[in-house]
Design a protein around this motif. Structure first.
Motif, PDB file in Angstrom:
ATOM      1  N   ASN A   1       8.873  -4.595  -4.754  1.00 42.93           N
ATOM      2  CA  ASN A   1       8.244  -5.910  -4.857  1.00 42.93           C
ATOM      3  C   ASN A   1       7.379  -6.116  -3.627  1.00 42.93           C
ATOM      4  O   ASN A   1       7.857  -5.978  -2.496  1.00 42.93           O
ATOM      5  N   VAL A   2       6.098  -6.431  -3.825  1.00 43.43           N
ATOM      6  CA  VAL A   2       5.161  -6.565  -2.704  1.00 43.43           C
ATOM      7  C   VAL A   2       5.571  -7.693  -1.781  1.00 43.43           C
ATOM      8  O   VAL A   2       5.548  -7.560  -0.547  1.00 43.43           O
ATOM      9  N   THR A   3       5.958  -8.833  -2.363  1.00 44.18           N
ATOM     10  CA  THR A   3       6.330  -9.995  -1.534  1.00 44.18           C
ATOM     11  C   THR A   3       7.541  -9.676  -0.659  1.00 44.18           C
ATOM     12  O   THR A   3       7.558  -9.940   0.543  1.00 44.18           O
ATOM     13  N   HIS A   4       8.567  -9.094  -1.260  1.00 45.77           N
ATOM     14  CA  HIS A   4       9.787  -8.781  -0.518  1.00 45.77           C
ATOM     15  C   HIS A   4       9.543  -7.683   0.528  1.00 45.77           C
ATOM     16  O   HIS A   4      10.072  -7.744   1.641  1.00 45.77           O
TER      17      HIS A   4
ATOM     18  N   THR B   1       5.943   1.285   5.121  1.00 44.24           N
ATOM     19  CA  THR B   1       5.519   0.563   3.921  1.00 44.24           C
ATOM     20  C   THR B   1       6.027   1.269   2.664  1.00 44.24           C
ATOM     21  O   THR B   1       6.550   0.626   1.739  1.00 44.24           O
TER      22      THR B   1
ATOM     23  N   ALA C   1       6.710  -7.009   2.013  1.00 41.38           N
ATOM     24  CA  ALA C   1       5.921  -7.582   3.104  1.00 41.38           C
ATOM     25  C   ALA C   1       6.820  -8.384   4.045  1.00 41.38           C
ATOM     26  O   ALA C   1       6.678  -8.332   5.276  1.00 41.38           O
TER      27      ALA C   1
ATOM     28  N   LEU D   1       8.688  -0.426   0.014  1.00 39.37           N
ATOM     29  CA  LEU D   1       8.386  -0.571  -1.405  1.00 39.37           C
ATOM     30  C   LEU D   1       9.400   0.165  -2.276  1.00 39.37           C
ATOM     31  O   LEU D   1       9.765  -0.305  -3.362  1.00 39.37           O
TER      32      LEU D   1
ATOM     33  N   LEU E   1       0.043  -5.524   3.310  1.00 39.27           N
ATOM     34  CA  LEU E   1       0.859  -4.527   2.611  1.00 39.27           C
ATOM     35  C   LEU E   1       0.072  -3.892   1.459  1.00 39.27           C
ATOM     36  O   LEU E   1       0.143  -2.677   1.232  1.00 39.27           O
ATOM     37  N   SER E   2      -0.686  -4.700   0.752  1.00 41.38           N
ATOM     38  CA  SER E   2      -1.487  -4.169  -0.359  1.00 41.38           C
ATOM     39  C   SER E   2      -2.519  -3.165   0.148  1.00 41.38           C
ATOM     40  O   SER E   2      -2.783  -2.136  -0.506  1.00 41.38           O
TER      41      SER E   2
ATOM     42  N   THR F   1       1.688  -9.596   6.215  1.00 40.41           N
ATOM     43  CA  THR F   1       1.199 -10.362   5.067  1.00 40.41           C
ATOM     44  C   THR F   1       1.144  -9.491   3.815  1.00 40.41           C
ATOM     45  O   THR F   1       1.118  -8.253   3.896  1.00 40.41           O
ATOM     46  N   GLN F   2       1.115 -10.166   2.644  1.00 41.19           N
ATOM     47  CA  GLN F   2       1.036  -9.420   1.397  1.00 41.19           C
ATOM     48  C   GLN F   2      -0.285  -8.651   1.301  1.00 41.19           C
ATOM     49  O   GLN F   2      -0.320  -7.535   0.778  1.00 41.19           O
ATOM     50  N   SER F   3      -1.347  -9.245   1.816  1.00 40.55           N
ATOM     51  CA  SER F   3      -2.640  -8.559   1.753  1.00 40.55           C
ATOM     52  C   SER F   3      -2.629  -7.306   2.626  1.00 40.55           C
ATOM     53  O   SER F   3      -3.198  -6.266   2.259  1.00 40.55           O
TER      54      SER F   3
END
Length: 333
Positions: free
Chosen positions: A24-27, A15, A29, A19, A39-40, A35-37
């Motif tokens: 970019n979180v979307t990219h 991860t 992930a 990053l 990754l967050s 999922t974005q969640s």
């Protein structure tokens, strides 16, 4: 420090790497196929473990900016992931050309005498730096020795099978009779009367015996032979035969190596072949180096001790007898 290491896993490292590459979180992930969640949640965990925000939203509203601490860690992270990749690959990849692996093969003198002359040149040609040790097996604890990795493989008979061991047949061997070149009896076919009248050399695998499977086969015909010399090693047989008028009946693929100094003739009675198997512990089945060794041994055994361009059967050797029964015990012949 140890408790921090226990908190890390490869997912967190990947991860961090994603990053740093995408900012970019979307990219990131999408790169990790999560999922974005998810990754967050990983990013939050990284911030807690490393004590730094690592990535801050850009003022432009597009993507994120790496903190100085994150950038300082990037070179070490790249090296760490490369080392992890090498570590994982080492368990699955075996390069015979560069390996210095030591292979230990447990086998008695008899199958080693049959297999080693073909196997060793084959191994050294493909893997010049490997070492091979042939050791005498302790039959009582061979399964334990294989499980513990004290030996890699064991060459034995079907009766040596035990729970946890996998077996593949190496070869089924037939017997022929050998005599020295220039033997007084000549080089013609050997009659049963002549066979019984001549002096025999016997190879006793357990040592000291003067009777074996040939004597059992002769007894079934109401005949007997005269065994005057008994040895425990196959390797001694050609030396003794070459300087005496003794005859000896042994596996064909062993004796044919000495066709320049010995005449080989078919024994005048039907003799059962015997099978030798390759055993290993199931825990080694997926080991790349071990799989390579097994492949080499099976290929070598399949060649039967004769290269592809070898000449035909030496003069005086008859066609193979019809096989009527099979023995799986190491022969005393």
């Amino acid at each position: 420090m140890n408790h921090l290491l226990a908190e890390f896993d490869v997912g967190l490292l990947l991860t961090f790497d994603a990053l740093l590459k995408d900012r970019n979180v979307t990219h990131a992930a999408a790169r990790l196929n999560i999922t974005q969640s998810a990754l967050s949640a990983r990013l939050m965990r990284l911030r807690q473990l490393l004590g730094d925000p690592l990535f801050i939203p850009s003022n432009s509203g597009r993507g994120m900016v790496a903190s100085p601490h994150a950038l300082a860690l990037q070179p070490e992270l790249v090296r760490l992931l490369e080392q992890l990749s090498d570590f994982i690959g080492t368990a699955r990849v075996f390069d015979p050309a560069t390996s210095k692996r030591i292979f230990r093969i447990a086998a008695t003198d008899n199958p080693v005498s049959i297999l080693a002359p073909d196997l060793i040149p084959q191994l050294k040609a493909a893997a010049p730096l490997v070492k091979v040790a042939f050791t005498m097996p302790d039959k009582a604890r061979i399964a334990e020795a294989l499980e513990q990795g004290e030996v890699d493989v064991f060459i034995g008979v079907a009766e040596d099978a035990a729970p946890g061991l996998i077996a593949r047949k190496l070869f089924a061997e037939e017997f022929v009779t050998a005599q020295r070149r220039g033997h007084p009896r000549g080089r013609g076919p050997l009659s049963l009367d002549e066979f019984c009248a001549l002096d025999h050399l016997l190879v006793s695998t357990s040592g000291g015996h003067f009777s074996g499977m040939i004597d059992t086969a002769l007894a079934e015909l109401g005949r007997e032979r005269r065994v005057s010399v008994s040895v425990q090693s196959y390797a001694l047989a050609p030396l003794i035969l070459g300087s005496t008028d003794l005859i000896c009946t042994l596996p064909r693929r062993f004796l044919q190596r000495f066709a320049q100094v010995l005449d080989l003739v078919e024994a005048p009675l039907e003799l059962a072949p015997f099978e030798m198997n390759l055993f290993w512990h199931s825990r080694m089945s997926a080991d790349a180096a071990h799989a390579w060794l097994r492949k080499q041994m099976l290929q070598s055994a399949r060649h039967g001790g004769r290269p592809d361009n070898a000449p035909g059967v030496p003069p005086g050797v008859c066609d193979t007898n019809t096989i009527v029964r099979v023995t799986t015990k190491p022969p005393t012949v």
